[in-house]
Design a protein around this motif. Structure first.
Motif, PDB file in Angstrom:
ATOM      1  N   GLN B 522      34.010   6.630   9.238  1.00  0.00           N
ATOM      2  CA  GLN B 522      33.965   6.610   7.773  1.00  0.00           C
ATOM      3  C   GLN B 522      33.083   7.721   7.233  1.00  0.00           C
ATOM      4  O   GLN B 522      33.456   8.442   6.317  1.00  0.00           O
ATOM      5  N   LEU B 523      31.898   7.841   7.847  1.00  0.00           N
ATOM      6  CA  LEU B 523      30.942   8.850   7.370  1.00  0.00           C
ATOM      7  C   LEU B 523      31.515  10.247   7.476  1.00  0.00           C
ATOM      8  O   LEU B 523      31.304  11.084   6.605  1.00  0.00           O
ATOM      9  N   GLU B 524      32.226  10.503   8.562  1.00  0.00           N
ATOM     10  CA  GLU B 524      32.710  11.859   8.804  1.00  0.00           C
ATOM     11  C   GLU B 524      34.149  12.029   8.342  1.00  0.00           C
ATOM     12  O   GLU B 524      34.810  12.991   8.738  1.00  0.00           O
ATOM     13  N   GLY B 525      34.662  11.105   7.546  1.00  0.00           N
ATOM     14  CA  GLY B 525      36.026  11.243   7.048  1.00  0.00           C
ATOM     15  C   GLY B 525      37.044  11.295   8.162  1.00  0.00           C
ATOM     16  O   GLY B 525      37.939  12.142   8.159  1.00  0.00           O
ATOM     17  N   CYS B 526      36.905  10.425   9.129  1.00  0.00           N
ATOM     18  CA  CYS B 526      37.837  10.350  10.270  1.00  0.00           C
ATOM     19  C   CYS B 526      38.042  11.710  10.924  1.00  0.00           C
ATOM     20  O   CYS B 526      39.179  12.104  11.215  1.00  0.00           O
ATOM     21  N   HIS B 527      36.960  12.401  11.132  1.00  0.00           N
ATOM     22  CA  HIS B 527      37.044  13.724  11.754  1.00  0.00           C
ATOM     23  C   HIS B 527      37.737  13.624  13.110  1.00  0.00           C
ATOM     24  O   HIS B 527      37.411  12.760  13.917  1.00  0.00           O
ATOM     25  N   SER B 528      38.701  14.516  13.328  1.00  0.00           N
ATOM     26  CA  SER B 528      39.515  14.335  14.532  1.00  0.00           C
ATOM     27  C   SER B 528      38.718  14.625  15.807  1.00  0.00           C
ATOM     28  O   SER B 528      39.034  14.099  16.870  1.00  0.00           O
ATOM     29  N   LEU B 529      37.668  15.456  15.702  1.00  0.00           N
ATOM     30  CA  LEU B 529      36.850  15.710  16.888  1.00  0.00           C
ATOM     31  C   LEU B 529      36.127  14.425  17.301  1.00  0.00           C
ATOM     32  O   LEU B 529      36.156  14.021  18.468  1.00  0.00           O
ATOM     33  N   LEU B 530      35.524  13.771  16.315  1.00  0.00           N
ATOM     34  CA  LEU B 530      34.823  12.526  16.600  1.00  0.00           C
ATOM     35  C   LEU B 530      35.810  11.480  17.114  1.00  0.00           C
ATOM     36  O   LEU B 530      35.534  10.772  18.083  1.00  0.00           O
ATOM     37  N   LEU B 531      36.979  11.448  16.462  1.00  0.00           N
ATOM     38  CA  LEU B 531      37.993  10.477  16.870  1.00  0.00           C
ATOM     39  C   LEU B 531      38.383  10.690  18.321  1.00  0.00           C
ATOM     40  O   LEU B 531      38.549   9.742  19.092  1.00  0.00           O
ATOM     41  N   SER B 532      38.459  11.956  18.693  1.00  0.00           N
ATOM     42  CA  SER B 532      38.855  12.261  20.065  1.00  0.00           C
ATOM     43  C   SER B 532      37.827  11.713  21.062  1.00  0.00           C
ATOM     44  O   SER B 532      38.178  11.138  22.091  1.00  0.00           O
ATOM     45  N   PHE B 533      36.520  11.871  20.739  1.00  0.00           N
ATOM     46  CA  PHE B 533      35.482  11.341  21.638  1.00  0.00           C
ATOM     47  C   PHE B 533      35.530   9.816  21.676  1.00  0.00           C
ATOM     48  O   PHE B 533      35.311   9.207  22.721  1.00  0.00           O
ATOM     49  N   ILE B 534      35.830   9.222  20.522  1.00  0.00           N
ATOM     50  CA  ILE B 534      35.894   7.762  20.477  1.00  0.00           C
ATOM     51  C   ILE B 534      37.068   7.263  21.311  1.00  0.00           C
ATOM     52  O   ILE B 534      36.955   6.297  22.064  1.00  0.00           O
ATOM     53  N   LEU B 535      38.183   7.972  21.214  1.00  0.00           N
ATOM     54  CA  LEU B 535      39.333   7.557  22.022  1.00  0.00           C
ATOM     55  C   LEU B 535      39.047   7.732  23.509  1.00  0.00           C
ATOM     56  O   LEU B 535      39.497   6.942  24.328  1.00  0.00           O
ATOM     57  N   ASP B 536      38.281   8.779  23.845  1.00  0.00           N
ATOM     58  CA  ASP B 536      37.829   8.936  25.237  1.00  0.00           C
ATOM     59  C   ASP B 536      37.145   7.660  25.694  1.00  0.00           C
ATOM     60  O   ASP B 536      37.394   7.150  26.785  1.00  0.00           O
ATOM     61  N   PHE B 537      36.257   7.195  24.841  1.00  0.00           N
ATOM     62  CA  PHE B 537      35.492   5.999  25.183  1.00  0.00           C
ATOM     63  C   PHE B 537      36.428   4.819  25.404  1.00  0.00           C
ATOM     64  O   PHE B 537      36.314   4.095  26.391  1.00  0.00           O
ATOM     65  N   TYR B 538      37.398   4.660  24.503  1.00  0.00           N
ATOM     66  CA  TYR B 538      38.277   3.496  24.655  1.00  0.00           C
ATOM     67  C   TYR B 538      39.257   3.650  25.802  1.00  0.00           C
ATOM     68  O   TYR B 538      39.776   2.665  26.308  1.00  0.00           O
ATOM     69  N   GLU B 539      39.473   4.882  26.230  1.00  0.00           N
ATOM     70  CA  GLU B 539      40.278   5.040  27.438  1.00  0.00           C
ATOM     71  C   GLU B 539      39.558   4.438  28.633  1.00  0.00           C
ATOM     72  O   GLU B 539      40.179   3.957  29.575  1.00  0.00           O
ATOM     73  N   THR B 540      38.226   4.514  28.612  1.00  0.00           N
ATOM     74  CA  THR B 540      37.449   3.848  29.659  1.00  0.00           C
ATOM     75  C   THR B 540      37.491   2.338  29.469  1.00  0.00           C
ATOM     76  O   THR B 540      37.691   1.587  30.420  1.00  0.00           O
ATOM     77  N   VAL B 541      37.309   1.913  28.219  1.00  0.00           N
ATOM     78  CA  VAL B 541      37.165   0.484  27.952  1.00  0.00           C
ATOM     79  C   VAL B 541      38.451  -0.283  28.274  1.00  0.00           C
ATOM     80  O   VAL B 541      38.411  -1.375  28.827  1.00  0.00           O
ATOM     81  N   THR B 568      46.156  12.144  11.265  1.00  0.00           N
ATOM     82  CA  THR B 568      47.190  13.110  10.917  1.00  0.00           C
ATOM     83  C   THR B 568      47.575  13.989  12.099  1.00  0.00           C
ATOM     84  O   THR B 568      48.531  14.750  11.992  1.00  0.00           O
ATOM     85  N   ASP B 569      46.814  13.901  13.183  1.00  0.00           N
ATOM     86  CA  ASP B 569      47.225  14.717  14.325  1.00  0.00           C
ATOM     87  C   ASP B 569      47.953  13.834  15.338  1.00  0.00           C
ATOM     88  O   ASP B 569      47.536  12.714  15.617  1.00  0.00           O
ATOM     89  N   PRO B 570      49.076  14.304  15.835  1.00  0.00           N
ATOM     90  CA  PRO B 570      49.882  13.473  16.733  1.00  0.00           C
ATOM     91  C   PRO B 570      49.152  13.112  18.028  1.00  0.00           C
ATOM     92  O   PRO B 570      49.433  12.088  18.616  1.00  0.00           O
ATOM     93  N   VAL B 571      48.191  13.977  18.447  1.00  0.00           N
ATOM     94  CA  VAL B 571      47.513  13.726  19.716  1.00  0.00           C
ATOM     95  C   VAL B 571      46.771  12.394  19.662  1.00  0.00           C
ATOM     96  O   VAL B 571      46.831  11.588  20.594  1.00  0.00           O
ATOM     97  N   SER B 572      46.086  12.129  18.538  1.00  0.00           N
ATOM     98  CA  SER B 572      45.327  10.890  18.431  1.00  0.00           C
ATOM     99  C   SER B 572      46.253   9.682  18.506  1.00  0.00           C
ATOM    100  O   SER B 572      45.973   8.706  19.197  1.00  0.00           O
ATOM    101  N   VAL B 573      47.379   9.758  17.783  1.00  0.00           N
ATOM    102  CA  VAL B 573      48.315   8.628  17.795  1.00  0.00           C
ATOM    103  C   VAL B 573      48.857   8.431  19.198  1.00  0.00           C
ATOM    104  O   VAL B 573      48.970   7.307  19.690  1.00  0.00           O
ATOM    105  N   ASP B 574      49.152   9.542  19.839  1.00  0.00           N
ATOM    106  CA  ASP B 574      49.662   9.467  21.202  1.00  0.00           C
ATOM    107  C   ASP B 574      48.645   8.793  22.129  1.00  0.00           C
ATOM    108  O   ASP B 574      48.986   7.925  22.928  1.00  0.00           O
ATOM    109  N   ARG B 575      47.366   9.184  21.980  1.00  0.00           N
ATOM    110  CA  ARG B 575      46.337   8.594  22.860  1.00  0.00           C
ATOM    111  C   ARG B 575      46.150   7.128  22.533  1.00  0.00           C
ATOM    112  O   ARG B 575      45.921   6.316  23.429  1.00  0.00           O
ATOM    113  N   LEU B 576      46.269   6.785  21.256  1.00  0.00           N
ATOM    114  CA  LEU B 576      46.142   5.374  20.888  1.00  0.00           C
ATOM    115  C   LEU B 576      47.266   4.577  21.556  1.00  0.00           C
ATOM    116  O   LEU B 576      47.036   3.483  22.087  1.00  0.00           O
TER     117      LEU B 576
END
Lengths: 359, 735
Positions: B522-541, B568-576
């Motif tokens: 929220q703070l970073e306006g769903c910045h895709s870089l941050l999102l990517s690191f978060i998805l990394d984390f959930y790939e572990t989880v 808005t980037d397809p990579v994030s949706v794909d990783r999700l």
């Protein structure tokens, strides 16, 4: 050493499962000193030692019965530079003679860089003696205090002239936390308080020898604000038995340029103030002194100062406290003038040193 | 040739004889005879024969035979090098002074070994040194030669046996520097004796601070620190000079032509290392030097005799050979300074030794970073120190307890930027913390830092926590393989931790990251870089059960799921999509295992419900063009959505209209109907183009989506629509 050796040789190297066993034992060994922390009832993350918020009023002790007067004369009335020391590895009180030989050879070798020095050979420039300061320990758990002295002959002195002590220092532990002392493996001797006096160069040589011989770490022991306040209160409390003459304090206030304030209180006035803040007064001699009492004593002193000079001392730092019983400076300098309160002051300092030891 | 030489040498040397005959291999007599005959005609062999047989007192001046033979030998020596036997012969000839001292130097200068130098020849030569009246310059030349070829001498045991004889030359003023060097190379613990120490000290008092004496003495100190002590000034630490010059060019040339034969190390390795870096630094974190123990236990004196000080170990092979009898250094912290020593540290089991290391490390860290008054003035040194520590921890694959304790304190005062990569690196090495303490020790200080720092710090922290989680899980999967799952997992952390305790800690950590991630996005306006690191984390989880065998499955919070889905980037949706697939696989197999083993591995209904919600929402949006989502806690009122003035807003997140995939839909549309003027994306929705479009998406590398479609919408692909949500629920809930 021997034990680990046999266990290593009996371990087949290739098998995975043995590696895991070995690994586990390594873990265990790292854990066990965490056990130190958990046995103290504190989490490993927080400091294992806590500063006491309550302590007994120092009682005058006739220490001359326990410690020889010569030794006492060495300790009192000189300003010591304090350090904290982590537990000494493989230190033996029985080996002091051989340590002294090694240390004097080490000093000689360091002083004449590049020249080899035989250990135990005759040193004509420096003579080191190490001895136990008998009786300077409070409980049975406290390791005996060790005294180190470096003597030297002045450069152009005659052969028959007596050696002069150019450096002295001691390692001590008074009223050490018994649980901590017991939790250490038996290879370690905990003498966390180190005081030294004399040439700076010799101090660092002796420290570096102790460091390399007993694998310990020396760090400066600052006497922090809280400890200084404690000392001020404790010394004032002593005025009931022996005259402290005055309570002198030095403050530094953060102004530009920094404002130094020397604040001297008449001993009688100080005691009167102290008595007024004491909750449990007089009759009960065993009464403990609480940190709250110390705080309100200091508040009383600073508010008095504010009333007269309009300067709020609590905004600044207390740098130095001195009375007739001794003086303490924030930069780790301590002078004890009366042998009667030697033990109680040293146990306060030991506590400070324990606080600095990381594990 | 060997046979020939044994014949010819039989009178001169018994020892040589033995060693040489042992050299002759088991060749058949016939071949040997042939070779012998061939060699006999060789002028070089004749020359050697001459030198081995020449009588004492043969004149040198005007002796053409000598000259010719010597030329022969030199020719061979400088082109091919001399064989061990030839070296024996020539050395014996030169040192025995059979023809006086004049040809000595010339012979010595041509003693270029082709392969090895026989030890016995050197020993005999040393004996000649003490007998004969060899001129001093030749003596020096000889010792220099020994030093040069030292690494090529085939064995050193006999040379060490005559250590005393060699030592006696030390008093010879001109020889002394070279003898000291030779002694330095030969010295073993048992050769260090009080009388030798005294002799050297006496010499030093006569000659002053000579580097050669200093180096030898410092080696003596390494072996017997109880006998003497010496301190070497830093500018004199460069080691011995080498004395290769008379043979250098010849050796180099030889090495070029037949590099295989010549031993690789012509220059000598020095044990006294060159210390770089200024000595002025007086910092706390300066690692102590490796040095031998001075302070020994008297009772262990016997066992200690054959211990090797770790300072003496200079290669990995040496380490392996001596691993059972290495003596720990005087200061344990010095092990951190050398990567070789770290190998050994990994095997150290001595509890006291590790405690010593931890004391030092804890103090050094706190003095440098907690109590320091100059605040980052020596950031360069601090950086080096932490990097070294980090290297050591990564090498050992675990954190030191004292550095962990330090971090707990440091996190409260850290500004988040000082030495950030190093601190985060150390942080990820922290071992499992009991769930009762994890908040106060770790999470609360981190939360403050997270919300007050830049985007990059946020990413770094999430990455660090991901690494930490992976380490914890890996540790768990390694150490509970053969144990009963409920055994207490002691031996890893401070406080003995049970399996359920471990699960609680992991849960705390994962939930904490979930909170951080939700607010952070929220703070970073769903910045895709941050999102990517978060998805990394959930790939572990999402893989905790299948990959790490931990009976725990935690879903991401809505604050992570929805931003990832609406990205808005397809990579994030794909990783999700990939993450959802893994969740499904984990949940399914957990269900199955629960049935089979009937063990109380309880995944709460809440987890299943949340998973189903997410899944149905995803499928409905992407597939059915509806935003229907049952019993979700996240409801936007119809009026609010209507206010946005987007007609049929519920259709805007299918595969065609999802902002991440719109461009693909447009591309696809153009490929499908290149002639169409009016673009109508809805035409893709017809059943045939739809399945082509999905295939097209898969070919774009969206493997996560591919698995997702295959997994969850199985059988539906062909029809284009269907009530898969019902089947899904059945799949998961019925079990």
């Amino acid at each position: 050493m021997d034990k680990s050796r046999t266990s290593v040789t009996s371990t087949p190297i290739s098998s995975v499962s043995t590696r895991r066993i070995r690994r586990r034992s390594f873990r265990q060994s790292t854990r066990s000193h965490f056990g130190v922390a958990s046995r103290l009832g504190l989490t490993p993350g927080q400091t294992t030692h806590r500063f006491n918020t309550s302590r007994k009023a120092p009682k005058p002790q006739n220490i001359t019965e326990k410690v020889s007067p010569e030794h006492l004369a060495l300790l009192v009335k000189t300003e010591w530079h304090l350090c904290y020391v982590t537990p000494l590895y493989r230190f033996r009180h029985t080996q002091l003679k051989s340590y002294a030989r090694q240390l004097s050879a080490f000093i000689a070798a360091e002083k004449q860089q590049g020249l080899g020095v035989e250990v135990g050979g005759l040193q004509d420039t420096f003579k080191v003696s190490m001895s136990v300061l008998q009786g300077l320990a409070e409980t049975n758990d406290d390791p005996e205090t060790v005294l180190i002295q470096v003597q030297s002959r002045p450069a152009f002195a005659r052969q028959d002239e007596p050696l002069k002590t150019v450096w002295s220092g001691w390692l001590s532990c008074i009223n050490g936390n018994p649980e901590y002392l017991h939790s250490l493996p038996k290879d370690f001797t905990c003498l966390p308080l180190f005081g030294s006096r004399g040439l700076e160069g010799l101090s660092s040589l002796v420290k570096s020898w102790l460091r390399s011989t007993f694998d310990c770490f020396f760090g400066p022991l600052d006497i922090n604000q809280t400890t200084l306040r404690w000392l001020a209160a404790l010394w004032t409390n002593c005025h009931m038995e022996s005259n402290i003459q005055h309570l002198k304090m030095q403050w530094t206030l953060p102004a530009a340029p920094p404002l130094h304030v020397a604040y001297t209180v008449n001993s009688g006035d100080a005691l009167a103030l102290w008595r007024s803040v004491r909750k449990s007064r007089g009759a009960d001699e065993e009464a403990c002194i609480e940190i709250e009492e110390v705080t309100s004593f200091m508040e009383g002193l600073t508010s008095h100062f504010y009333r007269h000079f309009g300067v709020d001392l609590s905004a600044g730092d207390l740098n130095q406290v001195s009375t007739a019983l001794g003086s303490a400076k924030v930069k780790g300098r301590m002078k004890i003038s009366s042998s009667r309160y030697l033990i109680s002051t040293l146990s306060l300092l030991t506590e400070c040193a324990f606080l600095k030891i990381p594990i | 040739m060997a046979a020939l030489l044994t014949l010819s040498l039989s009178d001169s040397s018994v020892t040589n004889n033995q060693s040489l005959s042992s050299r002759s291999s088991n060749r058949s007599p016939r071949i040997e005879e042939n070779e012998r005959r061939k060699r006999e005609a060789d002028p070089f062999v004749l020359a050697l024969k001459y030198f081995s047989e020449v009588k004492v007192g043969t004149p040198v001046v005007g002796n053409d035979e000598l000259e010719n033979n010597l030329v022969q030998v030199e020719k061979v020596a400088f082109t091919m090098g001399l064989s061990p036997e030839a070296i024996s012969v020539m050395l014996e000839f030169a040192m025995s002074l059979r023809m006086g001292s004049s040809p000595c130097a010339r012979v010595l200068k041509c003693l270029i070994p082709a392969s090895v130098v026989p030890q016995d020849a050197v020993v005999r030569a040393v004996v000649w040194l003490s007998v004969g009246a060899i001129p001093i310059t030749t003596q020096v030349l000889f010792i220099k030669w020994v030093l040069t070829v030292f690494d090529m001498i085939d064995a050193k045991d006999k040379l060490r046996a005559i250590y005393g004889i060699i030592f006696s030359f030390v008093t010879e003023e001109n020889l002394c520097p070279f003898i000291c060097h030779l002694l330095y190379l030969l010295t073993r613990k048992e050769s260090v004796r009080v009388f030798r120490v005294r002799k050297l000290l006496e010499l030093q008092s006569k000659l002053g601070r000579q580097p050669f004496l200093m180096h030898l003495l410092s080696l003596y100190k390494v072996f017997c620190p109880e006998l003497l002590t010496i301190s070497i000034p830093s500018r004199m630490r460069s080691g011995f000079k080498n004395h290769i010059s008379p043979w250098k060019s010849a050796l180099m040339a030889l090495q070029k032509t037949n590099s295989v034969k010549v031993a690789p190390g012509i220059t000598l390795a020095f044990a006294v290392k060159d210390k770089t870096g200024s000595r002025k630094r007086k910092l706390h974190q300066e690692l102590p030097e490796l040095s031998a123990v001075t302070n020994k236990e008297p009772e262990t004196e016997q066992t200690r005799r054959d211990l090797v000080p770790i300072v003496q170990i200079s290669s990995f092979t040496q380490l392996l050979e001596n691993i059972h009898r290495i003596e720990l250094p005087a200061q344990m912290a010095s092990l951190l300074g050398s990567s070789l020593a770290l190998h050994y540290l990994d095997c150290v089991q001595d509890e006291s030794a590790l405690l010593r290391l931890n004391f030092w490390l804890g103090c050094a860290l706190q003095e440098e970073f907690l109590f320091c008054s100059d605040g980052g003035a020596n950031q360069e040194e601090g950086l080096q120190f932490l990097s070294r520590l980090l290297f050591a921890q990564q090498f050992l694959q675990e954190g030191f307890p004292s550095s962990t304790v330090f971090l707990y304190k440091f996190l409260n005062v850290w500004n988040g930027s000082l030495l950030c990569p190093q601190i985060l690196g150390l942080l990820s090495d922290i071992s499992v913390i009991p769930s009762s303490q994890i908040r106060t020790l770790l999470l609360e200080p981190l939360m403050q830092l997270f919300f007050t720092s830049s985007l990059f710090f946020k990413c770094g922290l999430i990455e660090c926590l991901n690494t930490m989680l992976v380490k914890w899980l890996t540790w768990h999967s390694v150490y509970t393989l053969d144990d009963d799952p409920d055994i207490s997992l002691d031996g890893h952390t401070s406080v003995n931790i049970t399996l359920s305790g471990f699960r609680d800690s992991v849960m705390e950590l994962v939930q904490f990251v979930g909170q951080l991630a939700s607010v952070g996005l929220q703070l970073e306006g769903c910045h895709s870089l941050l999102l990517s690191f978060i998805l990394d984390f959930y790939e572990t989880v999402c893989d905790t059960f299948l990959k790490f065998g931990l009976h725990l499955i935690i879903m991401p919070p809505p604050g992570v799921f929805y931003p990832a889905f609406f990205a808005t980037d397809p990579v994030s949706v794909d990783r999700l999509a990939y993450i959802m697939c893994r969740y499904k696989a984990n949940l399914m197999s957990a269900k199955i295992q629960e049935k089979v083993t009937e063990k109380a591995f309880h995944i709460s209904r809440q987890t299943f419900r949340q998973f189903n919600q997410y899944l149905i929402f995803m499928v409905n949006c992407l597939w059915n063009s509806s935003m229907y989502s049952p019993e979700t806690e996240l409801l936007l009122s119809e009026e609010l959505l209507a206010k946005s003035n987007v007609p049929q807003y519920w259709t805007y997140f299918d595969f065609i209209h999802h902002p991440a995939f719109m461009s693909y839909a447009v591309d696809f549309h153009q490929m499908c109907w290149p002639d169409r003027k009016n673009m109508d994306l809805n035409s893709i929705k017809q059943s045939k183009p739809w399945s082509w479009y999905l295939q097209y998406l898969v070919t774009q590398g969206f493997d996560g989506l591919k698995d997702f479609i295959k997994d969850t919408i199985k059988g539906v692909v062909t029809t284009g629509s269907g009530d898969e949500s019902a089947t899904l629920r059945q799949q998961l809930d019925s079990a």
